[in-house]
Write an enzyme that holds these catalytic residues in place. Structure first.
Site, PDB file in Angstrom:
ATOM      1  N   THR A  55      -4.822 -11.233   2.490  1.00 57.40           N
ATOM      2  CA  THR A  55      -3.459 -10.730   2.367  1.00 57.40           C
ATOM      3  C   THR A  55      -2.823 -10.629   3.756  1.00 57.40           C
ATOM      4  OG1 THR A  55      -3.991  -9.473   0.374  1.00 57.40           O
ATOM      5  CG2 THR A  55      -2.133  -8.692   1.664  1.00 57.40           C
ATOM      6  N   GLY A 102      -3.510  -7.429  -7.803  1.00 52.13           N
ATOM      7  CA  GLY A 102      -4.259  -6.565  -6.910  1.00 52.13           C
ATOM      8  C   GLY A 102      -3.421  -5.426  -6.380  1.00 52.13           C
ATOM      9  N   ASP A 103      -3.773  -4.965  -5.189  1.00 52.23           N
ATOM     10  CA  ASP A 103      -3.105  -3.791  -4.626  1.00 52.23           C
ATOM     11  C   ASP A 103      -1.757  -4.082  -3.996  1.00 52.23           C
ATOM     12  OD1 ASP A 103      -3.649  -3.800  -1.278  1.00 52.23           O
ATOM     13  OD2 ASP A 103      -4.881  -5.110  -2.505  1.00 52.23           O
TER      14      ASP A 103
END
Length: 294
Positions: A161, A191-192
């Site tokens: 990321t 995801g986050d």
């Protein structure tokens, strides 16, 4: 854990290009990439621009570089497609925008900004987000144009990321994060990164962007936790390291939060051997890719 900190009375920007372990021969190119992104954001800050504009612009640079797992060069899902996530947040107003599972936009961070500025929502996903992009006049692309065949990107497809945090001359703080997700993920996995408080968070005291194992970061809401520790401890580096230590102890997984606070203090922490980062502030420029002492 890696450690870096600094103070500035004016402006600051910190950019990361993902955390994990990479071949030593690739580190120079990774450092050059995050420096290019940080310098783009710094130009905006020094011209009196906002932290939000600076963080967004820095992430756009990394989305356009095929070396990183965001935008062009994003990871492939299990069925061989691309699904990208992105988010940004303005600390002064708590406004935020996010997109998830988008495939037809080259710069998902720009679409996340449009969600924040031109819609009543915080997050849009999939086909709805892509339709909104067309409505907003963002150029569409075929997801195949974003696939990079060169296997030098394999590491990023597993770990990388990208993100930026910034402080502007008016004291405004912002965070922006973008990712192609994890290699071989199930279609529809999020995801986050686009979850406010998990991979991306900003308020009037601190801005945080995270990289690493998305499921672990989600479980700990790592970005928000780091910001809370900054308020409790009063020091950026201590806060980032405390939040990362809790994640490592409680749920495990790789992670690397970056943080900048309202006083110009900034911090980078990581529990992985490598994380390309660049920090620019009134005192100078710091570029690195290793944990301290490695």
């Amino acid at each position: 854990m890696g450690r870096i900190s600094g103070r500035s009375m004016e402006t600051a920007i910190v950019v990361h290009g993902g955390c994990g372990r990479v071949e030593e021969s690739s580190l120079e190119e990774r450092r050059a990439g995050v420096r290019q992104a940080a310098e783009r954001g710094w130009e905006i800050l020094r011209a009196g621009g906002s932290a939000l504009d600076a963080a967004e612009a820095a992430v756009v640079v990394l989305e356009d570089l095929p070396l990183f797992n965001a935008g062009r060069g994003s990871a492939l899902t299990r069925d061989g497609r691309i699904e990208m996530d992105a988010a940004l947040m303005d600390g002064a107003t708590r406004r935020a925008g996010a997109v998830a599972c988008v495939s037809r936009v080259a710069n998902p961070i720009q679409l996340a900004r449009r969600v924040m500025d031109a819609s009543p929502h915080v997050m849009l996903c999939g086909a709805g987000a892509e339709a909104f992009a067309v409505e907003q006049g963002l150029p569409a692309c075929d997801w195949r144009e974003l696939v990079v065949a060169d296997r030098r990107c394999q590491w990023e497809r597993e770990h990388g990321t990208v993100g930026a945090v910034a402080l502007d001359a008016r004291g405004g703080l912002a965070a922006a994060t973008s990712t192609g997700g994890t290699s071989g993920k199930l279609p529809g996995r999020v995801g986050d990164t686009p979850i406010i408080g998990a991979g991306t968070y900003a308020d009037q005291a601190a801005a945080v962007s995270c990289t690493g194992t998305g499921e672990s970061i989600l479980r700990m809401t790592l970005a928000r936790m780091a910001a809370l520790w900054r308020e409790r401890l009063g020091e950026a580096q201590a806060a980032a390291e405390r939040a990362l230590a809790e994640l490592t102890a409680e749920v495990g997984g790789e992670a690397g939060p970056i943080l900048v606070d309202r006083g110009g203090g900034f911090a980078i922490a990581q529990n992985t051997p490598h994380m390309p980062v660049c920090a620019i502030h009134a005192g100078g420029v710091v570029v690195r890719s290793h944990t301290t002492g490695s």
